[in-house]
Design a protein around this motif. Structure first.
Motif, short mmCIF file in Angstrom:
data_model
loop_
_atom_site.label_atom_id
_atom_site.label_comp_id
_atom_site.label_asym_id
_atom_site.label_seq_id
_atom_site.Cartn_x
_atom_site.Cartn_y
_atom_site.Cartn_z
N GLN A 75 0.83 -1.21 0.00
CA GLN A 75 0.00 0.00 0.00
C GLN A 75 0.87 1.27 0.00
OE1 GLN A 75 -2.49 0.34 3.45
NE2 GLN A 75 -3.93 1.71 2.43
N ILE A 76 1.97 1.26 0.74
CA ILE A 76 2.87 2.42 0.78
C ILE A 76 3.52 2.62 -0.58
CG2 ILE A 76 5.03 3.29 1.78
CD1 ILE A 76 4.15 2.01 4.42
N GLN B 290 0.99 4.12 -2.97
CA GLN B 290 0.80 5.55 -2.72
C GLN B 290 1.99 6.37 -3.21
OE1 GLN B 290 -1.78 7.34 -1.50
NE2 GLN B 290 -3.01 5.47 -1.51
N LYS C 69 1.68 6.77 -6.95
CA LYS C 69 0.63 7.72 -7.34
C LYS C 69 1.01 9.15 -6.99
CE LYS C 69 -3.23 4.53 -6.79
NZ LYS C 69 -4.44 4.23 -6.01
N HIS C 70 1.65 9.34 -5.84
CA HIS C 70 2.00 10.67 -5.35
C HIS C 70 3.49 10.69 -4.99
CE1 HIS C 70 -2.28 11.49 -5.07
NE2 HIS C 70 -2.41 10.36 -4.38
#
Length: 83
Positions: free
Chosen positions: A4-5, A8, A11-12
């Protein structure tokens, strides 16, 4: 959670420094706690072979502070009586 990290971060990309600083801070805190556990005279890990108060066995030239600015512990002399 690591997946998940990384998702993210892809994406960012502006979140990457945040993740780096959080990791460095956590690692630094863990290393400081480890230093306190291993080198602090107030911590006694072996009660059978080291009963009583092990901090009383420290000499006047033992440095038990993490960092000392102006004190050279190797040149200190004992100013208290033995008990």
């Amino acid at each position: 959670m690591l997946h998940q990290i990384t998702g993210q971060a892809k994406k960012h990309p502006s979140l990457i420094p945040l993740f780096v600083f959080i990791r460095v801070g956590g690692t630094g805190a863990a290393l400081y706690v480890l230093h306190l556990e291993l080198f602090n005279p107030d911590v006694s890990w072996d009660r059978k072979n080291n009963p009583g108060k092990p901090w009383n066995k420290l000499g006047p030239n033992d440095q038990y502070n993490f960092y000392s600015v102006n004190v050279n512990y190797s040149k200190l002399k004992k100013e208290v009586p033995d008990f």
